[in-house]
Scaffold this motif. Structure first.
Motif, PDB file in Angstrom:
ATOM      1  N   VAL A   1      35.070  18.369 -20.376  1.00 50.21           N
ATOM      2  CA  VAL A   1      34.436  17.294 -21.141  1.00 50.21           C
ATOM      3  C   VAL A   1      35.522  16.742 -22.057  1.00 50.21           C
ATOM      4  CG1 VAL A   1      32.697  16.757 -22.906  1.00 50.21           C
ATOM      5  CG2 VAL A   1      32.141  18.354 -21.052  1.00 50.21           C
TER       6      VAL A   1
ATOM      7  N   ARG B   1      45.383  22.804 -22.891  1.00 50.77           N
ATOM      8  CA  ARG B   1      45.233  24.224 -22.537  1.00 50.77           C
ATOM      9  C   ARG B   1      46.576  24.899 -22.246  1.00 50.77           C
ATOM     10  NH1 ARG B   1      40.503  27.093 -20.593  1.00 50.77           N
ATOM     11  NH2 ARG B   1      41.821  28.483 -21.793  1.00 50.77           N
TER      12      ARG B   1
ATOM     13  N   ARG C   1      27.636  32.114 -20.726  1.00 51.21           N
ATOM     14  CA  ARG C   1      27.226  30.690 -20.697  1.00 51.21           C
ATOM     15  C   ARG C   1      26.416  30.400 -19.440  1.00 51.21           C
ATOM     16  NH1 ARG C   1      30.175  26.812 -23.759  1.00 51.21           N
ATOM     17  NH2 ARG C   1      29.929  25.280 -22.100  1.00 51.21           N
TER      18      ARG C   1
ATOM     19  N   ARG D   1      23.648  16.965 -23.814  1.00 51.25           N
ATOM     20  CA  ARG D   1      25.102  16.951 -23.989  1.00 51.25           C
ATOM     21  C   ARG D   1      25.773  16.682 -22.646  1.00 51.25           C
ATOM     22  NH1 ARG D   1      25.744  22.632 -25.498  1.00 51.25           N
ATOM     23  NH2 ARG D   1      27.828  22.167 -24.752  1.00 51.25           N
TER      24      ARG D   1
END
Ligand code: COA
Length: 221
Positions: free
Chosen positions: A107, A34, A152, A120
């Protein structure tokens, strides 16, 4: 299925190797991927001032492998919102023993968006985070987040409430929010994300760990 291990200062001795790997993963993900370069550390472990004995880690594990995580920091002490990004809380900070700040959700790359795995990894983390809050008697989360999280969260029934307006921080549109803990939100997360049972593992801990007994009996589905 992925399980979400609760790690606090009480049982962290059972997770020393896992935690070292966890901090290395944070460095890979936040610093290298990131490019949040201000978090870089020469030892390759991303650890900050909010990683204290009061911090709780929810570790998504498959066997001995960490595949994701979420961090919870008490709002009664220093938080990202109060100490680093106060401009995101125009309506004031939440300070409550019943409110924890969520941060550093991730994740591992090869398990993101993995439609083949049901549920997931990210779904297990979100359902387990709400499950933890219900069992521990928390009433609220606070989050400093990028605005792309808003839909989300809405999609899984979390209903984020802004504490201020969105602000550009290093090219990212960021916002401070609160999210109320509720059994309804947990059920909605489980329903939307195919999580059909509680996911938390309390290795070496007697739940609840925060001293607020809450006789929650959670059955998804
Ligand atoms: N900016 C905008 N959207 C993003 C994003 C980002 N930095 N990271 C993920 N998304 C979006 C993806 O585009 C994808 O959208 P789509 O479903 O419309 O294609 C969706 O979120 C799902 O992301 P994905 O990475 O495929 O899967 P996931 O749901 O398994 O994992 C994260 C989501 C955020 C946990 C994972 O992307 C991750 O670990 N990212 C790195 C760590 C991070 O940035 N954490 C958040 C800040 S603490």
């Amino acid at each position: 299925m992925t399980e979400l291990h609760v790690v606090s200062h009480v049982n962290r001795h059972l997770y020393e190797g896992v935690l070292d790997e966890y901090f290395r993963l944070r460095h890979q993900i936040y610093v290298e991927e990131r490019r949040w370069t201000e978090l870089a550390r020469p030892d390759g472990r991303e650890i900050d001032q909010f990683d204290t004995p009061d911090t709780i880690y929810l570790m998504a594990m498959e066997g001995s492998r960490i595949v994701g995580s979420h961090r919870l920091v008490p709002t009664t002490g220093p938080t990202l919102m109060s100490d680093v990004f106060p401009q995101l809380a125009l309506r004031g900070f939440v300070r409550s023993p019943f409110a924890y700040e969520l941060s550093r959700v991730f994740v591992v790359r090869d398990r993101r968006g993995d439609q083949a795995a049901q549920p997931r990894v990210e779904s297990v983390i979100m359902a387990g985070t709400m499950e933890f809050a219900l069992i521990e008697g928390l009433s609220q989360f606070t989050i400093v987040m990028e605005t792309w999280w808003v839909p989300r969260f809405q999609e899984i029934g979390w209903n984020p409430r802004p504490l201020g307006v969105a602000v550009d921080i290093n090219g990212m549109s960021c916002i401070g929010v609160t999210i109320n803990v509720s059994e309804k939100a947990w059920r909605e997360t489980c329903r939307k994300r195919n999580v059909d049972r509680p996911v938390l593992v309390w290795n070496g801990l007697d739940a609840p760990i925060l001293g607020r007994p809450q006789p929650a009996v959670l059955r998804a589905g």
